[in-house]
Write a protein that holds these residues in place. Structure first.
Motif, mmCIF file in Angstrom:
data_model
loop_
_atom_site.group_PDB
_atom_site.id
_atom_site.type_symbol
_atom_site.label_atom_id
_atom_site.label_comp_id
_atom_site.label_asym_id
_atom_site.label_seq_id
_atom_site.Cartn_x
_atom_site.Cartn_y
_atom_site.Cartn_z
ATOM 1 N N ASP A 1 -12.334 1.651 -11.974
ATOM 2 C CA ASP A 1 -11.232 1.071 -12.738
ATOM 3 C C ASP A 1 -9.968 1.914 -12.615
ATOM 4 O OD1 ASP A 1 -12.758 -1.102 -14.189
ATOM 5 O OD2 ASP A 1 -13.883 0.659 -14.841
ATOM 6 N N VAL A 2 -10.160 3.219 -12.434
ATOM 7 C CA VAL A 2 -9.050 4.152 -12.245
ATOM 8 C C VAL A 2 -9.383 5.015 -11.032
ATOM 9 C CG1 VAL A 2 -7.675 6.006 -13.251
ATOM 10 C CG2 VAL A 2 -8.612 4.207 -14.730
ATOM 11 N N VAL A 3 -8.456 5.111 -10.092
ATOM 12 C CA VAL A 3 -8.635 5.946 -8.899
ATOM 13 C C VAL A 3 -7.567 7.024 -8.920
ATOM 14 C CG1 VAL A 3 -8.712 6.035 -6.386
ATOM 15 C CG2 VAL A 3 -9.542 3.995 -7.585
ATOM 16 N N ILE A 4 -8.015 8.281 -8.916
ATOM 17 C CA ILE A 4 -7.095 9.417 -8.985
ATOM 18 C C ILE A 4 -7.257 10.244 -7.726
ATOM 19 C CG2 ILE A 4 -6.430 11.467 -10.282
ATOM 20 C CD1 ILE A 4 -7.564 10.170 -12.760
ATOM 21 N N THR A 5 -6.168 10.425 -6.994
ATOM 22 C CA THR A 5 -6.211 11.158 -5.733
ATOM 23 C C THR A 5 -5.405 12.442 -5.839
ATOM 24 O OG1 THR A 5 -4.183 10.310 -4.682
ATOM 25 C CG2 THR A 5 -6.136 8.883 -4.625
ATOM 26 N N GLY A 6 -5.560 13.271 -4.808
ATOM 27 C CA GLY A 6 -4.637 14.367 -4.571
ATOM 28 C C GLY A 6 -3.571 13.870 -3.614
ATOM 29 N N ARG A 7 -3.336 14.627 -2.543
ATOM 30 C CA ARG A 7 -2.302 14.260 -1.578
ATOM 31 C C ARG A 7 -2.786 13.107 -0.701
ATOM 32 N NH1 ARG A 7 2.894 14.752 -1.401
ATOM 33 N NH2 ARG A 7 2.377 12.557 -1.646
ATOM 34 N N VAL A 8 -2.175 11.966 -0.844
ATOM 35 C CA VAL A 8 -2.355 10.848 0.069
ATOM 36 C C VAL A 8 -0.969 10.369 0.480
ATOM 37 C CG1 VAL A 8 -4.566 10.101 -0.930
ATOM 38 C CG2 VAL A 8 -2.425 9.103 -1.765
ATOM 39 N N ALA A 9 -0.898 9.633 1.568
ATOM 40 C CA ALA A 9 0.379 9.039 1.944
ATOM 41 C C ALA A 9 0.802 8.067 0.849
ATOM 42 C CB ALA A 9 0.246 8.313 3.284
ATOM 43 N N ASP A 10 2.071 8.088 0.467
ATOM 44 C CA ASP A 10 2.533 7.272 -0.649
ATOM 45 C C ASP A 10 2.168 5.792 -0.504
ATOM 46 O OD1 ASP A 10 3.584 9.675 -1.454
ATOM 47 O OD2 ASP A 10 5.671 9.149 -1.070
ATOM 48 N N PRO A 11 2.401 5.148 0.661
ATOM 49 C CA PRO A 11 2.076 3.726 0.767
ATOM 50 C C PRO A 11 0.583 3.426 0.659
ATOM 51 C CG PRO A 11 3.575 4.395 2.524
ATOM 52 C CD PRO A 11 3.072 5.645 1.882
ATOM 53 N N ALA A 12 -0.271 4.432 0.881
ATOM 54 C CA ALA A 12 -1.725 4.209 0.798
ATOM 55 C C ALA A 12 -2.149 3.815 -0.601
ATOM 56 C CB ALA A 12 -2.463 5.474 1.234
ATOM 57 N N LEU A 13 -1.352 4.156 -1.616
ATOM 58 C CA LEU A 13 -1.687 3.775 -2.985
ATOM 59 C C LEU A 13 -1.677 2.262 -3.159
ATOM 60 C CD1 LEU A 13 0.425 6.469 -4.866
ATOM 61 C CD2 LEU A 13 -2.054 6.477 -4.537
ATOM 62 N N ALA A 14 -0.909 1.555 -2.344
ATOM 63 C CA ALA A 14 -0.917 0.084 -2.351
ATOM 64 C C ALA A 14 -1.820 -0.464 -1.251
ATOM 65 C CB ALA A 14 0.503 -0.451 -2.174
ATOM 66 N N LEU A 15 -1.848 0.193 -0.107
ATOM 67 C CA LEU A 15 -2.652 -0.304 1.013
ATOM 68 C C LEU A 15 -4.143 -0.272 0.683
ATOM 69 C CD1 LEU A 15 -2.830 -1.328 3.900
ATOM 70 C CD2 LEU A 15 -2.729 1.059 4.694
ATOM 71 N N GLY A 16 -4.609 0.765 -0.010
ATOM 72 C CA GLY A 16 -6.022 0.848 -0.371
ATOM 73 C C GLY A 16 -6.489 -0.361 -1.163
#
Length: 446
Positions: free
Chosen positions: A163-178
């Motif tokens: 329900d909640v996904v928390i990342t460290g360093r990812v490419a900014d657009p990947a937050l929508a692409l995932g």
């Protein structure tokens, strides 16, 4: 045609929280993304983690999650964010605790790690692209080394029911692409779709920039309601085309012009925008006004992803000492210039060593220098500022002290003195083979 609605809840770590609450409550979203990591942010987070192993995540994480978890849960909105920074697992544990305090049931939280590649970097032979020097030349000054991960672990976490996904360093657009890969089942080697999803993420990632915030320029590009600026929503179709809009009645504007400005943001080559997921091609993108505060976007594409990942290497570069003091009334500019001259002479007399120094009058020549800042009229008030880069904290402190001393040591009429000294965490980049970064997903459940 099925569409997925993704809201851009933040464009940087200290962004406003109210527009995200508005999105969670009234945006009819499927996903709410928070993009909160800049280049140096994660290096500062690593420093915080070194001091306290339970820290290292975004300082506004608790406030943001406390504000949006309840409406997101009620409206079945999943949250994806890089607010985990240097410590995604601790961030996930904090979110779980907040959810318990709110009495929310059955929440599944995923923490994505594996972007910390400091050990791999120290074990290999890599070159800093900014300077051409070997990474090893930074020695013990290195604070952090974080690779930009892509969308795949985000999609996997959502597929597992997070329900909640928390990342460290990812490419900014990947937050929508995932989320798009998960929702539509897009193959990760369909480069056109990867490019289209990256385009959507790129337009969402800075939140209020695309809805007119950074766009606004009074009398030239007027935007109404900036104090109640609404953040963007992307309605994305299975074929990768999408429309950008915002919550009805919120401030700001979504126009072809606001979208085109954000489209060009941080793009060095629109035909080859390098990301971990795809080499995106934005050169054929079309932007069309489709209604009030509604813009249709199409034409994103791409080619196979790079074999390497970008790594941001944070390191202790130096220290900066700063002092400021104001002068007002007749002859304010002359008194300000004399103040700057006195400080420069004092620093030489007491032996403060610096590698770079700026001495300027804010409002006169601080931004563009004397040559471009000439004015026929003399300002009524100025603020003198001295800042210098040093190799020691002691010397940095002495710079502000000398500015403060102007209060009594002259020239006349100085007031509002300010001083500060701080470490400078700088960032350079290198590339590593992508197999050296090993994404991992940990799940925490209520």
């Amino acid at each position: 045609m099925q569409t997925i609605r993704i809201g851009g809840g933040a464009g940087y770590s200290g962004d406003r929280i109210e527009p995200a609450i508005e999105l969670a409550e009234h945006g009819r979203l499927d996903y709410l993304m928070f993009e909160c990591l800049a280049e140096r942010t994660i290096a500062l987070a690593q420093q915080a983690k070194l001091k306290d192993p339970g820290q290292g995540y975004d300082p506004l994480l608790a406030e943001r999650m406390g504000a949006v978890l309840r409406p997101c849960h009620a409206n079945r909105v999943k949250i994806v964010t890089n607010m985990g920074a240097a410590n995604p697992l601790a961030a996930a544990a904090l979110v779980r605790d907040i959810a318990r305090e709110l009495g929310l049931p059955r929440l599944k939280i995923a923490a994505i790690s594996g972007d910390d590649v400091l050990d791999a970097l120290r074990a290999g032979s890599f070159v800093l692209h900014d300077s051409g020097a070997p990474v090893s030349s930074l020695g013990e000054r290195i604070v952090s080394a974080n690779a930009y991960l892509g969308a795949q672990p985000i999609a996997e976490a959502l597929r597992a029911g997070a329900d909640v996904v928390i990342t460290g360093r990812v490419a900014d657009p990947a937050l929508a692409l995932g989320p798009l890969i998960h929702a539509f089942g897009w193959p990760m080697d369909d480069w056109r779709l990867m490019g289209a999803g990256t385009l959507a993420g790129h337009l969402l990632e800075c939140a209020g920039q695309v809805t007119g915030g950074y766009f606004a320029d009074p009398g030239k590009k007027d935007v109404a309601g900036l104090a109640r600026l609404g953040f963007p929503i992307a309605e994305i179709a299975r074929d990768g085309t999408f429309e950008l809009t915002k919550v009805a009645g919120s401030g700001g504007a979504l126009t072809e012009a606001t979208c085109k400005e954000q489209l060009l943001y941080e793009i060095h080559d629109p035909t080859r925008y390098l990301t971990p997921d795809v080499v995106a091609d934005f050169s054929r993108v079309t932007v069309r006004q489709a209604g009030a505060d509604r813009v249709a976007i199409a034409g994103g594409g791409g080619s196979p992803r790079p074999d390497t990942l970008k790594v941001s290497v944070g390191y202790l570069d130096s220290y900066i000492g700063e002092g400021q003091i104001s002068y007002a009334g007749p002859n304010a500019v002359a008194r300000g210039r004399l103040a700057l001259q006195i400080v420069a002479e004092r620093l030489a007399l007491i032996g403060v060593r610096h590698t770079e120094m700026r001495a300027e009058l804010i409002g006169v020549d601080a931004l563009h220098g004397a040559a471009l800042s000439r004015s026929s009229g003399e300002p009524y008030e100025v603020r003198a500022r001295v800042a210098a880069r040093t190799e020691s904290l002691r010397d940095a402190v002495r710079i502000g002290n000398e500015v403060e001393a102007l209060l009594t040591c002259g020239p006349a009429g100085g007031g509002g003195a300010f001083k500060a000294a701080r470490e400078v965490i700088a960032v350079q980049s290198t590339l590593i083979p992508r197999e050296l970064a090993k994404p991992a997903i940990d799940f925490l459940e209520m």
